[in-house]
Design a protein around this motif. Structure first.
Motif, PDB file in Angstrom:
ATOM      1  N   VAL A   1      -3.307  80.333 -29.911  1.00  0.00           N
ATOM      2  CA  VAL A   1      -3.514  81.780 -29.969  1.00  0.00           C
ATOM      3  C   VAL A   1      -5.023  82.035 -30.009  1.00  0.00           C
ATOM      4  CG1 VAL A   1      -3.029  83.914 -31.207  1.00  0.00           C
ATOM      5  CG2 VAL A   1      -1.374  82.025 -31.252  1.00  0.00           C
ATOM      6  N   VAL A   2      -5.510  82.813 -29.041  1.00  0.00           N
ATOM      7  CA  VAL A   2      -6.923  83.159 -28.958  1.00  0.00           C
ATOM      8  C   VAL A   2      -7.051  84.673 -28.956  1.00  0.00           C
ATOM      9  CG1 VAL A   2      -9.051  82.965 -27.623  1.00  0.00           C
ATOM     10  CG2 VAL A   2      -7.451  81.046 -27.684  1.00  0.00           C
ATOM     11  N   ALA A   3      -7.893  85.189 -29.828  1.00  0.00           N
ATOM     12  CA  ALA A   3      -8.114  86.638 -29.900  1.00  0.00           C
ATOM     13  C   ALA A   3      -9.605  86.888 -30.083  1.00  0.00           C
ATOM     14  CB  ALA A   3      -7.326  87.239 -31.061  1.00  0.00           C
ATOM     15  N   ARG A   4     -10.073  88.010 -29.527  1.00  0.00           N
ATOM     16  CA  ARG A   4     -11.519  88.261 -29.556  1.00  0.00           C
ATOM     17  C   ARG A   4     -11.859  89.702 -29.877  1.00  0.00           C
ATOM     18  NH1 ARG A   4     -14.995  86.611 -24.614  1.00  0.00           N
ATOM     19  NH2 ARG A   4     -13.484  87.908 -23.512  1.00  0.00           N
ATOM     20  N   ARG A   5     -12.922  89.833 -30.662  1.00  0.00           N
ATOM     21  CA  ARG A   5     -13.638  91.098 -30.809  1.00  0.00           C
ATOM     22  C   ARG A   5     -15.054  90.803 -30.333  1.00  0.00           C
ATOM     23  NH1 ARG A   5     -13.945  95.478 -35.067  1.00  0.00           N
ATOM     24  NH2 ARG A   5     -16.038  96.333 -34.868  1.00  0.00           N
ATOM     25  N   LYS A   6     -15.470  91.411 -29.243  1.00  0.00           N
ATOM     26  CA  LYS A   6     -16.759  91.091 -28.645  1.00  0.00           C
ATOM     27  C   LYS A   6     -17.912  91.573 -29.527  1.00  0.00           C
ATOM     28  CE  LYS A   6     -15.224  90.962 -23.839  1.00  0.00           C
ATOM     29  NZ  LYS A   6     -15.427  91.503 -22.461  1.00  0.00           N
TER      30      LYS A   6
ATOM     31  N   PHE B   1     -10.919  84.364 -32.729  1.00  0.00           N
ATOM     32  CA  PHE B   1      -9.931  83.574 -33.463  1.00  0.00           C
ATOM     33  C   PHE B   1      -9.353  82.529 -32.511  1.00  0.00           C
ATOM     34  CE2 PHE B   1     -10.003  87.830 -35.256  1.00  0.00           C
ATOM     35  CZ  PHE B   1     -10.035  87.611 -36.621  1.00  0.00           C
ATOM     36  N   PHE B   2      -9.322  81.298 -32.952  1.00  0.00           N
ATOM     37  CA  PHE B   2      -8.753  80.209 -32.160  1.00  0.00           C
ATOM     38  C   PHE B   2      -7.804  79.429 -33.064  1.00  0.00           C
ATOM     39  CE2 PHE B   2      -9.868  75.857 -30.069  1.00  0.00           C
ATOM     40  CZ  PHE B   2      -8.598  75.790 -29.501  1.00  0.00           C
ATOM     41  N   PHE B   3      -6.511  79.676 -32.895  1.00  0.00           N
ATOM     42  CA  PHE B   3      -5.503  79.054 -33.734  1.00  0.00           C
ATOM     43  C   PHE B   3      -4.699  78.071 -32.882  1.00  0.00           C
ATOM     44  CE2 PHE B   3      -5.590  83.229 -36.316  1.00  0.00           C
ATOM     45  CZ  PHE B   3      -6.700  82.794 -37.019  1.00  0.00           C
ATOM     46  N   GLU B   4      -5.027  76.816 -33.045  1.00  0.00           N
ATOM     47  CA  GLU B   4      -4.443  75.747 -32.224  1.00  0.00           C
ATOM     48  C   GLU B   4      -2.970  75.542 -32.559  1.00  0.00           C
ATOM     49  OE1 GLU B   4      -5.205  70.994 -31.260  1.00  0.00           O
ATOM     50  OE2 GLU B   4      -6.340  71.989 -32.845  1.00  0.00           O
ATOM     51  N   GLY B   5      -2.223  74.994 -31.599  1.00  0.00           N
ATOM     52  CA  GLY B   5      -0.795  74.772 -31.800  1.00  0.00           C
ATOM     53  C   GLY B   5      -0.349  73.335 -31.676  1.00  0.00           C
ATOM     54  N   GLU B   6      -1.278  72.371 -31.819  1.00  0.00           N
ATOM     55  CA  GLU B   6      -0.872  70.963 -31.682  1.00  0.00           C
ATOM     56  C   GLU B   6      -1.775  70.022 -32.487  1.00  0.00           C
ATOM     57  OE1 GLU B   6      -1.189  70.297 -27.429  1.00  0.00           O
ATOM     58  OE2 GLU B   6      -3.369  70.086 -27.551  1.00  0.00           O
ATOM     59  N   GLU B   7      -2.444  70.539 -33.493  1.00  0.00           N
ATOM     60  CA  GLU B   7      -3.392  69.711 -34.242  1.00  0.00           C
ATOM     61  C   GLU B   7      -2.685  68.555 -34.940  1.00  0.00           C
ATOM     62  OE1 GLU B   7      -5.901  68.242 -37.505  1.00  0.00           O
ATOM     63  OE2 GLU B   7      -3.924  69.180 -37.660  1.00  0.00           O
ATOM     64  N   GLU B   8      -1.513  68.818 -35.515  1.00  0.00           N
ATOM     65  CA  GLU B   8      -0.808  67.760 -36.237  1.00  0.00           C
ATOM     66  C   GLU B   8      -0.211  66.718 -35.293  1.00  0.00           C
ATOM     67  OE1 GLU B   8      -1.374  67.440 -39.135  1.00  0.00           O
ATOM     68  OE2 GLU B   8      -1.356  69.308 -40.277  1.00  0.00           O
TER      69      GLU B   8
END
Length: 481
Positions: free
Chosen positions: A99-104, A179-186
């Protein structure tokens, strides 16, 4: 780089020297965080309830639901530019959803990237849990559940801190936030590098906060300034072309598990130090754990003698540590009276900061081949590797982070090492060589990440949210100049 990857209390006077905090409404931020803290815990509990596991052997559907739940959180926090993205693995199968989200950023303002991961470890044996693994349960000031600490609390710390800053600053907030919320770190972040390369500009930032570490102890915050590197792999011992009857042929030849055990025994000396030539090692730490603290934190049984030499902190942070994490041999329940022709072990070697992973891997290969017992054939297969990390504690971002941690907890922050590894940080430093990376966390020594009864200390979690809000506010006010 920091002169020593040790744990050192950060002087509170130096924290104030990082700049004037007068432009930051610290009380307003605390009040905003307190007003929404109940809702923050509820949202964390809702994330814990989603068993998103990125391992190939698990159903991928909950992982997709986890990503969607995180994306919805960000949209509800007022972030409009929210995407769920992924890269393919080497075999062409899709990687975990990020999940990637941005406020410039406004003109002249820096951008900060806030990293965490929404996937979790498998729950393991349910009989070892005192609560349901995927149900958040509050007890004695802690929140229990898989991912409650590692790392869904990291996600909620980022979201809650940003929400408080956006509420208090309003139109004055010009800081860019990604925001960078990874989905495979584990699962080992198999597509992390390709994901960075594919989205290099989308994720570009001046500061990166990786919220996936720990604090010194309950009530004492820390900035993680060093991480050990990692290499792993397998070695197999072969002694026979095929299995034979242990009664008919046993005696003149030793079976493969016995010889594998003898080979494993050469990996450490009599004191328990890693005995592989060519590995870096240092005992240069200025703050140490006591043996009692380590025994309690690691649940060491009475009578078990601690391994290695030097301070306990150096054994954890600045010296190599080698573990055998798996052995292929028949289990006791199905064992027959047979001389086994081959046996295999998987090793995990943590590397001292500064150690080149490829050199460490070669050192292990040379050692196991040189110590083949009784002339057995040894087949070495290298696995994954990751570099160590040292924070530049002289950077503006690190100085502000240490100040913010001290302000939030009310005690000086500690600069500490971590015995674990976060290999993807090396990818971040290679793709973005000028970025200032801060490794923070919401865990404490009793969080039991990856184990049964994982938990989060609730008040330390609140402090972590306050610290990050203060950091964001200071970066917004002062930038990195």
């Amino acid at each position: 780089m920091t002169s020593t990857p040790a744990a050192t209390p950060h002087n509170s006077g130096n924290q104030q020297a990082s700049g004037s905090a007068g432009a930051v409404d610290a009380q307003g931020l605390r009040s905003a965080i307190d007003r929404s803290f109940g809702a923050t815990l509820v949202q964390l509990g809702e994330l814990v309830a989603v068993p998103g596991i990125a391992w190939p052997s698990f159903d991928p559907a909950p992982l997709e639901r986890s990503a969607q739940a995180v994306a919805d959180l960000l949209r509800n926090a007022g972030v409009d530019d929210v995407q769920i993205l992924r890269s393919d693995k080497a075999d062409g199968t899709p990687g975990g959803p990020a999940v990637v989200a941005r406020r410039k950023a406004a003109d002249g303002k820096p951008t900060i990237l806030l990293y965490a991961h929404h996937d979790v470890q498998p729950p393991g044996d349910p009989a070892l849990w005192k609560t349901e693994p995927f149900a958040a349960v509050e007890k004695d000031g802690r929140l229990y559940g898989r991912g409650a600490a590692d790392d869904k609390a990291g996600i909620m710390a980022h979201v809650a801190a940003y929400s408080a800053v956006a509420e208090v600053l309003g139109q004055e907030l010009g800081l860019g936030v990604t925001f960078f919320f990874e989905g495979e770190e584990e699962a080992g972040s198999p597509t992390f590098r390709s994901f960075l390369e594919a989205h290099r500009e989308l994720l570009r930032a001046d500061v990166i906060v990786v919220a996936d570490s720990s604090n010194w102890k309950v009530g004492v915050p820390a900035l993680t300034t060093s991480l050990r590197g990692l290499v792993d792999g397998t070695f197999e011992v072969r002694v026979l072309d095929h299995a034979v009857h242990s009664g008919m042929y046993g005696g003149p030849v030793l079976d493969a598990p016995t010889l594998l055990s003898r080979l494993i025994a050469t990996l450490h000396d009599a004191e328990g130090n890693v005995a592989i030539p060519g590995l870096l090692s240092s005992d240069d730490v200025s703050v140490d754990l006591t043996e009692a603290e380590y025994r309690a934190d690691a649940s060491v049984l009475d009578g078990v003698r601690l391994a290695g030499s030097g301070t306990i902190a150096s054994r954890l942070w600045t010296k190599p540590a080698l573990s055998i994490i798996g052995i292929d041999a028949p289990s006791v329940d199905v064992a027959s009276n047979t001389l086994l022709p081959r046996a295999r072990a998987k090793f995990s070697l943590r590397l001292a900061p500064g150690q080149v992973p490829s050199e460490a891997m070669e050192a292990v290969r040379q050692h196991v081949e040189a110590n083949a017992p009784f002339g057995a054939t040894v087949v070495f297969t290298p696995g994954e590797s990751g570099s160590s990390f040292l924070t530049d504690t002289s950077s503006k971002a690190a100085s502000l982070a240490l100040w913010a941690l001290g302000e939030a907890w009310g005690v000086p922050a500690v600069e500490m090492g971590i015995g674990g590894s976060i290999p993807f940080i090396a990818d971040l430093t290679e793709i973005y060589p000028d970025v200032q990376i801060l490794v923070t966390g919401v865990e404490d020594p009793d969080s039991r990440a990856h184990s049964a009864n994982e938990s989060l200390h609730i008040e330390d979690f609140r402090n972590a949210v306050v610290a990050e809000a203060l950091l964001l506010a200071r970066l917004n006010a002062e930038g990195l100049g």
